[in-house]
Motif scaffolding. Structure first.
Motif, PDB file in Angstrom:
ATOM      1  N   ILE A 294       0.873  -1.184   0.000  1.00 29.05           N
ATOM      2  CA  ILE A 294       0.000   0.000   0.000  1.00 29.05           C
ATOM      3  C   ILE A 294       0.904   1.226   0.000  1.00 29.05           C
ATOM      4  CG2 ILE A 294      -1.913   1.192   1.158  1.00 29.05           C
ATOM      5  CD1 ILE A 294      -2.184  -1.405   2.897  1.00 29.05           C
ATOM      6  N   LEU A 295       0.784   2.024  -1.049  1.00 20.98           N
ATOM      7  CA  LEU A 295       1.547   3.275  -1.137  1.00 20.98           C
ATOM      8  C   LEU A 295       0.642   4.422  -0.707  1.00 20.98           C
ATOM      9  CD1 LEU A 295       3.208   2.978  -4.666  1.00 20.98           C
ATOM     10  CD2 LEU A 295       4.407   2.854  -2.485  1.00 20.98           C
ATOM     11  N   TYR A 296       1.189   5.366   0.035  1.00 20.60           N
ATOM     12  CA  TYR A 296       0.376   6.497   0.504  1.00 20.60           C
ATOM     13  C   TYR A 296       0.774   7.796  -0.198  1.00 20.60           C
ATOM     14  CZ  TYR A 296      -0.471   3.044   4.126  1.00 20.60           C
ATOM     15  OH  TYR A 296      -0.790   1.892   4.782  1.00 20.60           O
ATOM     16  N   GLY A 297      -0.159   8.734  -0.172  1.00 18.96           N
ATOM     17  CA  GLY A 297       0.125  10.048  -0.777  1.00 18.96           C
ATOM     18  C   GLY A 297      -0.469  10.142  -2.159  1.00 18.96           C
ATOM     19  N   PRO A 298      -0.396  11.315  -2.780  1.00 21.23           N
ATOM     20  CA  PRO A 298      -0.995  11.502  -4.109  1.00 21.23           C
ATOM     21  C   PRO A 298      -0.217  10.781  -5.213  1.00 21.23           C
ATOM     22  CG  PRO A 298       0.063  13.533  -3.360  1.00 21.23           C
ATOM     23  CD  PRO A 298       0.154  12.560  -2.223  1.00 21.23           C
ATOM     24  N   VAL A 311       3.660  -3.017   3.795  1.00 20.42           N
ATOM     25  CA  VAL A 311       3.509  -4.326   3.180  1.00 20.42           C
ATOM     26  C   VAL A 311       2.295  -4.950   3.867  1.00 20.42           C
ATOM     27  CG1 VAL A 311       4.535  -6.623   2.949  1.00 20.42           C
ATOM     28  CG2 VAL A 311       5.970  -4.575   2.707  1.00 20.42           C
ATOM     29  N   LYS A 312       1.336  -5.373   3.070  1.00 24.62           N
ATOM     30  CA  LYS A 312       0.090  -5.899   3.644  1.00 24.62           C
ATOM     31  C   LYS A 312       0.387  -7.056   4.603  1.00 24.62           C
ATOM     32  CE  LYS A 312      -3.119  -4.600   0.045  1.00 24.62           C
ATOM     33  NZ  LYS A 312      -3.763  -5.016  -1.184  1.00 24.62           N
ATOM     34  N   GLY A 313      -0.224  -6.983   5.786  1.00 22.81           N
ATOM     35  CA  GLY A 313      -0.073  -8.073   6.760  1.00 22.81           C
ATOM     36  C   GLY A 313       1.220  -8.025   7.553  1.00 22.81           C
ATOM     37  N   MET A 314       2.014  -7.000   7.367  1.00 16.45           N
ATOM     38  CA  MET A 314       3.267  -6.910   8.137  1.00 16.45           C
ATOM     39  C   MET A 314       3.365  -5.581   8.874  1.00 16.45           C
ATOM     40  SD  MET A 314       6.226  -8.564   5.734  1.00 16.45           S
ATOM     41  CE  MET A 314       7.471  -8.647   7.033  1.00 16.45           C
ATOM     42  N   ASP A 315       3.937  -5.652  10.062  1.00 16.00           N
ATOM     43  CA  ASP A 315       4.135  -4.455  10.851  1.00 16.00           C
ATOM     44  C   ASP A 315       5.211  -3.568  10.199  1.00 16.00           C
ATOM     45  OD1 ASP A 315       3.491  -3.377  13.638  1.00 16.00           O
ATOM     46  OD2 ASP A 315       5.682  -3.227  13.507  1.00 16.00           O
ATOM     47  N   SER A 316       4.989  -2.257  10.193  1.00 15.38           N
ATOM     48  CA  SER A 316       5.950  -1.373   9.511  1.00 15.38           C
ATOM     49  C   SER A 316       7.341  -1.448  10.143  1.00 15.38           C
ATOM     50  CB  SER A 316       5.447   0.071   9.498  1.00 15.38           C
ATOM     51  OG  SER A 316       5.338   0.583  10.798  1.00 15.38           O
ATOM     52  N   SER A 317       7.390  -1.577  11.473  1.00 13.54           N
ATOM     53  CA  SER A 317       8.722  -1.618  12.095  1.00 13.54           C
ATOM     54  C   SER A 317       9.439  -2.926  11.776  1.00 13.54           C
ATOM     55  CB  SER A 317       8.663  -1.364  13.597  1.00 13.54           C
ATOM     56  OG  SER A 317       7.627  -2.075  14.151  1.00 13.54           O
ATOM     57  N   CYS A 337       7.013  11.172  14.078  1.00 12.55           N
ATOM     58  CA  CYS A 337       6.716  12.405  14.861  1.00 12.55           C
ATOM     59  C   CYS A 337       5.591  13.223  14.239  1.00 12.55           C
ATOM     60  CB  CYS A 337       7.950  13.292  14.993  1.00 12.55           C
ATOM     61  SG  CYS A 337       9.308  12.534  15.851  1.00 12.55           S
ATOM     62  N   ALA A 338       4.687  12.573  13.530  1.00  9.10           N
ATOM     63  CA  ALA A 338       3.608  13.320  12.870  1.00  9.10           C
ATOM     64  C   ALA A 338       2.299  12.529  13.033  1.00  9.10           C
ATOM     65  CB  ALA A 338       3.951  13.555  11.408  1.00  9.10           C
ATOM     66  N   PRO A 339       1.786  12.481  14.272  1.00  7.69           N
ATOM     67  CA  PRO A 339       0.623  11.616  14.541  1.00  7.69           C
ATOM     68  C   PRO A 339      -0.618  12.002  13.728  1.00  7.69           C
ATOM     69  CG  PRO A 339       1.044  13.098  16.394  1.00  7.69           C
ATOM     70  CD  PRO A 339       2.216  13.218  15.468  1.00  7.69           C
ATOM     71  N   LEU A 340      -0.823  13.305  13.524  1.00  9.20           N
ATOM     72  CA  LEU A 340      -2.044  13.718  12.818  1.00  9.20           C
ATOM     73  C   LEU A 340      -1.945  13.460  11.313  1.00  9.20           C
ATOM     74  CD1 LEU A 340      -3.038  16.992  14.706  1.00  9.20           C
ATOM     75  CD2 LEU A 340      -3.555  14.611  15.271  1.00  9.20           C
ATOM     76  N   ALA A 341      -0.723  13.462  10.794  1.00  6.21           N
ATOM     77  CA  ALA A 341      -0.547  13.122   9.369  1.00  6.21           C
ATOM     78  C   ALA A 341      -0.936  11.659   9.174  1.00  6.21           C
ATOM     79  CB  ALA A 341       0.895  13.374   8.943  1.00  6.21           C
ATOM     80  N   HIS A 342      -0.515  10.816  10.097  1.00  9.74           N
ATOM     81  CA  HIS A 342      -0.882   9.393   9.986  1.00  9.74           C
ATOM     82  C   HIS A 342      -2.391   9.204  10.174  1.00  9.74           C
ATOM     83  CE1 HIS A 342       2.855   7.183   9.373  1.00  9.74           C
ATOM     84  NE2 HIS A 342       3.441   8.157  10.029  1.00  9.74           N
ATOM     85  N   LYS A 343      -2.962   9.990  11.084  1.00  7.52           N
ATOM     86  CA  LYS A 343      -4.413   9.908  11.300  1.00  7.52           C
ATOM     87  C   LYS A 343      -5.145  10.324  10.018  1.00  7.52           C
ATOM     88  CE  LYS A 343      -7.926  11.603  14.468  1.00  7.52           C
ATOM     89  NZ  LYS A 343      -8.204  12.718  15.364  1.00  7.52           N
ATOM     90  N   THR A 344      -4.651  11.361   9.386  1.00  9.69           N
ATOM     91  CA  THR A 344      -5.264  11.886   8.150  1.00  9.69           C
ATOM     92  C   THR A 344      -5.355  10.806   7.079  1.00  9.69           C
ATOM     93  OG1 THR A 344      -4.303  14.041   8.604  1.00  9.69           O
ATOM     94  CG2 THR A 344      -5.040  13.665   6.365  1.00  9.69           C
ATOM     95  N   LEU A 350      -1.136   1.475  12.247  1.00 12.44           N
ATOM     96  CA  LEU A 350      -0.075   0.708  11.583  1.00 12.44           C
ATOM     97  C   LEU A 350       1.271   1.424  11.500  1.00 12.44           C
ATOM     98  CD1 LEU A 350      -1.798  -0.565   8.298  1.00 12.44           C
ATOM     99  CD2 LEU A 350      -0.813  -1.996  10.106  1.00 12.44           C
ATOM    100  N   GLY A 351       1.221   2.741  11.391  1.00 13.55           N
ATOM    101  CA  GLY A 351       2.427   3.474  11.011  1.00 13.55           C
ATOM    102  C   GLY A 351       2.751   3.155   9.567  1.00 13.55           C
ATOM    103  N   ALA A 352       3.945   3.449   9.133  1.00  9.93           N
ATOM    104  CA  ALA A 352       4.337   3.170   7.745  1.00  9.93           C
ATOM    105  C   ALA A 352       5.860   3.125   7.662  1.00  9.93           C
ATOM    106  CB  ALA A 352       3.794   4.265   6.809  1.00  9.93           C
ATOM    107  N   VAL A 353       6.338   2.559   6.558  1.00 13.45           N
ATOM    108  CA  VAL A 353       7.784   2.552   6.304  1.00 13.45           C
ATOM    109  C   VAL A 353       8.072   3.710   5.356  1.00 13.45           C
ATOM    110  CG1 VAL A 353       9.771   1.182   5.559  1.00 13.45           C
ATOM    111  CG2 VAL A 353       7.676   0.019   6.334  1.00 13.45           C
ATOM    112  N   ARG A 354       8.965   4.601   5.791  1.00 16.36           N
ATOM    113  CA  ARG A 354       9.245   5.781   4.971  1.00 16.36           C
ATOM    114  C   ARG A 354      10.585   5.648   4.233  1.00 16.36           C
ATOM    115  NH1 ARG A 354      10.487  11.502   7.756  1.00 16.36           N
ATOM    116  NH2 ARG A 354      12.466  10.452   8.138  1.00 16.36           N
ATOM    117  N   PHE A 355      10.500   5.819   2.907  1.00 20.55           N
ATOM    118  CA  PHE A 355      11.708   5.908   2.080  1.00 20.55           C
ATOM    119  C   PHE A 355      11.877   7.382   1.732  1.00 20.55           C
ATOM    120  CE2 PHE A 355      12.564   1.439   0.872  1.00 20.55           C
ATOM    121  CZ  PHE A 355      11.422   0.839   1.383  1.00 20.55           C
TER     122      PHE A 355
END
Ligand SMILES: Cc1ncc(COP(=O)(O)O)c(C=O)c1O
Length: 382
Positions: A294-298, A311-317, A337-344, A350-355
């Motif tokens: 799952i990719l996020y953002g526009p 990655v579906k079914g896997m924890d981001s960390s 460090c951006a809880p509301l961005a993740h909420k949005t 889940l959080g996410a993995v950031r590249f």
């Protein structure tokens, strides 16, 4: 080793930055001071030169309106707490880093300000009209990022700046992710206060940052102390930058930051941006049809070179840990460090993995990131 955590701090730094760090440390790292000895004066001059380079880089008019800080958090705290007054109303967005949200929330909890937080859409894109709709009679400050550190979404700061100018509202921009990548012209964009780190895309060392303050805007100091100027007076100086730069600065870091700005000017900010965009587009293009990701953002030109995914079914960390341990690929997982961005965007659990790609990354490295993710998915299915 593949370092794609440039959103946290850029690595590696250009050789010219390291050379400057070493040269300064070896030959003239004295405590600066206008009335000091030769070495102190050399250091003072070099620190001023970086101020001039930064001033020119953002098209400000006066180098003395660039205040040195230790990071973007420092700059944001100084700007926010230095300008708001009791009963002011402040507007910010859900895409902000905690270094904006926490100081504002603290002021709200203390009963000093009223705070409105405008939410971005589910892709992390801010409709600036929603910000304008929140304005009240006592709105004194609008704070927005120029680029989200989680989803890379770019905010139309020029439009907000024009609005703020018309309404006589102060506009503070958090340029932590954008300076050194996106063009910044504080005059054209009507930016009153610009908070930036030195250690991210400006390629300076950690422990460097700055705050630009437009002429005639009064920012009250958060601390008082020695400035190496007006030393017979026990009152804090009132002129910039002295009033806001008490104590010994990271002088060596600042001098090296100047070399970082030179590096960008030599390569060309447009070339840096285009290279990073090429990496980002290649990454997105190769992963967007993968059903297990799952990719996020526009995922278009409204997004800088920061891409978060799961990655579906896997924890981001777990994914980030495997990338580091098994593939030598360094990303950042969790909530950035951006809880509301993740909420949005719906990743608050889940959080996410950031590249976050940088100028020194290559297409070959991005390819390895894609292959590593495919391997992790394959293994997870076994
Ligand atoms: C958008 C944004 N603002 C502020 C900060 C804080 O920067 P610093 O670590 O320099 O304090 C960061 C750091 O990642 C950021 O991404």
């Amino acid at each position: 080793m593949i370092y794609v955590d440039n959103g946290a701090t850029t690595f590696p730094k250009p050789k010219s930055v390291i050379d400057k760090l070493v040269d300064c440390s070896l030959h003239y790292a004295a405590n600066p001071g206008r009335s000091g000895h030769k070495l102190a004066m050399k250091m003072d001059r070099e620190i001023y030169e970086t101020r001039e380079k930064l001033c020119k880089f953002i098209n400000a008019t006066n180098p003395l309106n660039i205040i040195y800080t230790f990071n973007a958090t420092d700059s944001l705290n100084l700007a926010i707490k230095g300008v708001v007054k009791k009963n002011d109303h402040v507007i910010t967005t859900s895409m902000e880093h905690n270094s904006v949200l926490r100081p504002l929330n603290e002021l709200k909890k203390l009963g000093i300000i009223d705070l409105s937080i405008v939410y971005a859409d589910k892709y992390g894109v801010i409709d600036v009209n929603k910000i304008f709709d929140e304005v009240r009679e006592n709105t004194s400050l609008i704070v927005t990022t120029q680029m989200s550190n989680v989803f890379g979404t770019i905010v139309d700061v020029e439009k907000i700046g024009a609005f703020c100018k018309e309404k006589n509202i102060l506009y503070l921009v958090d340029a932590a992710q954008s300076i050194g990548v996106l063009d910044i012209d504080v005059q054209k964009m009507n930016i009153d206060l610009l908070a930036f780190p030195g250690h991210k895309a400006l390629f300076g060392p950690m422990g460097t940052g700055g705050l630009y303050i437009k002429d005639k805007i009064k920012v009250n100091p958060l601390k008082q102390g020695g400035t190496g100027s007006f030393s017979q007076d026990i009152n804090q100086p009132s002129i910039y930058p002295d009033s806001l730069e008490s104590g010994t600065s990271n002088g060596v870091g600042i001098v090296a930051l100047g070399a970082g700005v030179d590096f960008i000017n030599e390569v060309g900010i447009k070339n840096i941006r285009e290279h990073e965009n090429e990496l980002k587009n290649y990454f997105i293009e190769n992963l967007k049809d993968n059903k297990d990701i799952i990719l996020y953002g526009p995922l278009d030109e409204r997004q800088g070179a920061v891409v978060s995914l799961n990655v579906k079914g896997m924890d981001s960390s777990k994914v980030s840990f495997i990338l580091s341990e098994d593939f030598d690929i360094y990303t950042r997982a969790g909530f950035h460090c951006a809880p509301l961005a993740h909420k949005t965007i719906g990743t608050q659990r889940l959080g996410a993995v950031r590249f976050s790609f940088g100028y020194f990354n290559t297409i070959e490295q991005v390819d390895k990131c894609i292959k590593a993710l495919e391997k992790i998915i394959e293994r997870n299915k076994k």
